[in-house]
Design an enzyme around this catalytic site. Structure first.
Site, PDB file in Angstrom:
ATOM      1  CE  LYS A 137      -4.339  -1.517   2.112  1.00 50.45           C
ATOM      2  NZ  LYS A 137      -5.201  -1.432   3.285  1.00 50.45           N
ATOM      3  CE  LYS A 218      -6.155  -8.765  -2.377  1.00 46.74           C
ATOM      4  NZ  LYS A 218      -6.353  -8.108  -1.100  1.00 46.74           N
ATOM      5  CE  LYS A 221     -13.693  -3.724  -0.130  1.00 47.16           C
ATOM      6  NZ  LYS A 221     -13.641  -3.247   1.246  1.00 47.16           N
TER       7      LYS A 221
HETATM    8  P1  AMP Z   1     -11.293  -5.875   2.495  1.00 48.98           P
HETATM    9  O1  AMP Z   1     -12.341  -5.721   1.471  1.00 48.98           O
HETATM   10  O2  AMP Z   1      -9.908  -5.629   1.991  1.00 48.98           O
HETATM   11  O3  AMP Z   1     -11.623  -5.179   3.773  1.00 48.98           O
HETATM   12  O4  AMP Z   1     -11.294  -7.439   2.822  1.00 48.98           O
HETATM   13  C1  AMP Z   1     -12.379  -8.031   3.479  1.00 48.98           C
HETATM   14  C2  AMP Z   1     -12.202  -9.519   3.605  1.00 48.98           C
HETATM   15  O5  AMP Z   1     -12.242 -10.132   2.308  1.00 48.98           O
HETATM   16  C3  AMP Z   1     -10.870  -9.956   4.216  1.00 48.98           C
HETATM   17  O6  AMP Z   1     -11.104 -11.085   5.018  1.00 48.98           O
HETATM   18  C4  AMP Z   1     -10.028 -10.327   3.027  1.00 48.98           C
HETATM   19  O7  AMP Z   1      -9.042 -11.269   3.330  1.00 48.98           O
HETATM   20  C5  AMP Z   1     -11.078 -10.914   2.086  1.00 48.98           C
HETATM   21  N1  AMP Z   1     -10.690 -10.737   0.673  1.00 48.98           N
HETATM   22  C6  AMP Z   1     -10.464  -9.548   0.044  1.00 48.98           C
HETATM   23  N2  AMP Z   1     -10.095  -9.756  -1.242  1.00 48.98           N
HETATM   24  C7  AMP Z   1     -10.096 -11.110  -1.419  1.00 48.98           C
HETATM   25  C8  AMP Z   1      -9.796 -11.959  -2.546  1.00 48.98           C
HETATM   26  N3  AMP Z   1      -9.426 -11.467  -3.719  1.00 48.98           N
HETATM   27  N4  AMP Z   1      -9.916 -13.304  -2.375  1.00 48.98           N
HETATM   28  C9  AMP Z   1     -10.289 -13.819  -1.177  1.00 48.98           C
HETATM   29  N5  AMP Z   1     -10.581 -13.069  -0.088  1.00 48.98           N
HETATM   30  C10 AMP Z   1     -10.481 -11.747  -0.199  1.00 48.98           C
END
Ligand code: AMP
Ligand code: TRP
Length: 353
Positions: A137, A218, A221
């Protein structure tokens, strides 16, 4: 590092949680940031596993809006407040039962920020500087705020405030939960055994869903905001979803086998596996001799079937904003009881208050 041995993801036995010895369900804590739309990776990596196992566990699901401030560029206060409520509504729309679980917005409880300060003071700087998410980041950020570096300590405070046994997350969060354990061990050694050591649980399949347009990275968002075709957002319309899946990167082969497929095809197969719940052998038999177009159409159908009821329920919830706010306020009050109690124990142990 003072960490005890790393924990197996398959074991859910809490270690030093006194109340679990009294036979209560394991306490679960997890959260999602209200930044950008939630995508199918978040659903598969996090929300789906929360929903499927909610009955066996005592769950607290948080919308972590304080974390959203760590990348302050472009934050719009009205948008942030709405996004936090949208994400809470999505938790319910995905199937989290509001009567059985606690769902709340992080900034409604001052205890998170207060415990973060105390934990900051015992967390070595080097532990934070080696976090891979911070490093990536920081590379992308226009300027690096202290909050971005401190992000995992706030996450540790979230988890430790609730005597959490299990943290169900996607693979990218494993390092942060391990750091939480390290911080808890350090605190317990320096003061007294106040903090419960949590364990990370990642799904066996789908812990790292990749971008449809670039299956080497990966699904994220921040990329999804910049590039159409990278992700399927949970609230996308049918046309957008169709376009994204049909233009997903594959290859020029016809390898519909999990072990031999290229990253793009494996990603599509993995999503199909998670969303249908079918086994790998069954899926390989289903697509034997077929081209990628057939796989994409089948995946499209199962994605639409999954998302249609979520979107309908989300609309209903957002149509009753007062109802949503009432639930969130009540839930924050329930969360506060536990959080205030842990903070009190921590402050006593340290000699504050
Ligand atoms: P975030 O949206 O970054 O706050 O992530 C929320 C949750 O979604 C966390 O548990 C992340 O590990 C999971 N997560 C986010 N992106 C992915 C992805 N591409 N594949 C699997 N899990 C994800
Ligand atoms: N850092 C997590 C993410 O980006 C969100 C998060 C904040 C979290 N606090 C948490 C996840 C506590 C699990 C437990 O996905």
């Amino acid at each position: 590092m003072t960490s005890p041995s790393r924990q197996d993801v398959s074991s859910e036995q809490p270690e030093n949680d006194p109340s679990s010895k009294a036979g209560r369900k394991p306490r679960v804590f997890s959260g999602v940031q209200p930044t950008g739309d939630l995508h199918i990776g978040t659903y598969v990596g996090a929300l789906k596993q929360w929903v499927e196992r909610q009955k066996e566990r005592d769950n607290i699901f948080c919308v972590v809006d304080l974390h959203a401030l760590t990348v302050p560029e472009g934050i719009d206060p009205v948008q942030l407040r709405n996004a936090a409520r949208q994400v809470a509504a999505l938790y319910f729309a995905c199937g989290i039962d509001p009567d059985e679980n606690i769902v709340f917005i992080q900034s409604q409880l001052h205890e998170h920020a207060e415990l973060t300060w105390i934990l900051n003071c015992i967390t070595p700087l080097g532990w934070l500087q080696r976090m891979t998410q911070f490093k990536s980041k920081a590379q992308r950020a226009e300027s690096i705020g202290t909050g971005l570096l401190d992000y995992p300590v706030l996450q540790a405070a979230d988890i430790l405030l609730y005597d959490t046994d299990i943290v169900p997350v996607g693979e990218d969060q494993r390092q942060h939960v391990e750091l939480t354990r390290d911080i808890a061990v350090r605190f317990n050694n320096l003061f007294e055994e106040v903090l419960v050591l949590p364990k990370v649980v990642v799904p066996e399949v789908g812990a790292r869903i990749m971008g449809f347009d670039e299956p080497e990275v990966k699904m994220s968002k921040s990329i999804a905001v910049e590039r159409r075709g990278h992700a399927i957002n949970l609230l996308d319309d049918e046309r957008t979803i169709k376009k994204t899946i049909m233009s997903a990167v594959t290859d020029s082969e016809r390898e519909l086998r999990f072990d031999r497929a290229s990253p793009g095809v494996r990603n599509l197969l993995t999503l199909y596996q998670v969303l249908t719940g079918n086994g790998r052998a069954e899926i390989e038999a289903e697509f034997e001799g077929q081209g990628y177009g057939v796989l994409k159409k089948a995946l499209l159908a199962v994605v639409l079937d999954t998302l249609a009821p979520i979107q309908a329920r989300h609309r209903e919830i957002m149509d009753d904003p007062d109802g949503l706010d009432t639930i969130l306020r009540k839930n924050a009050d329930r969360a506060r009881e536990t959080a205030a109690n842990t903070l009190e124990r921590v402050k006593n142990a340290v000699g504050l208050g």
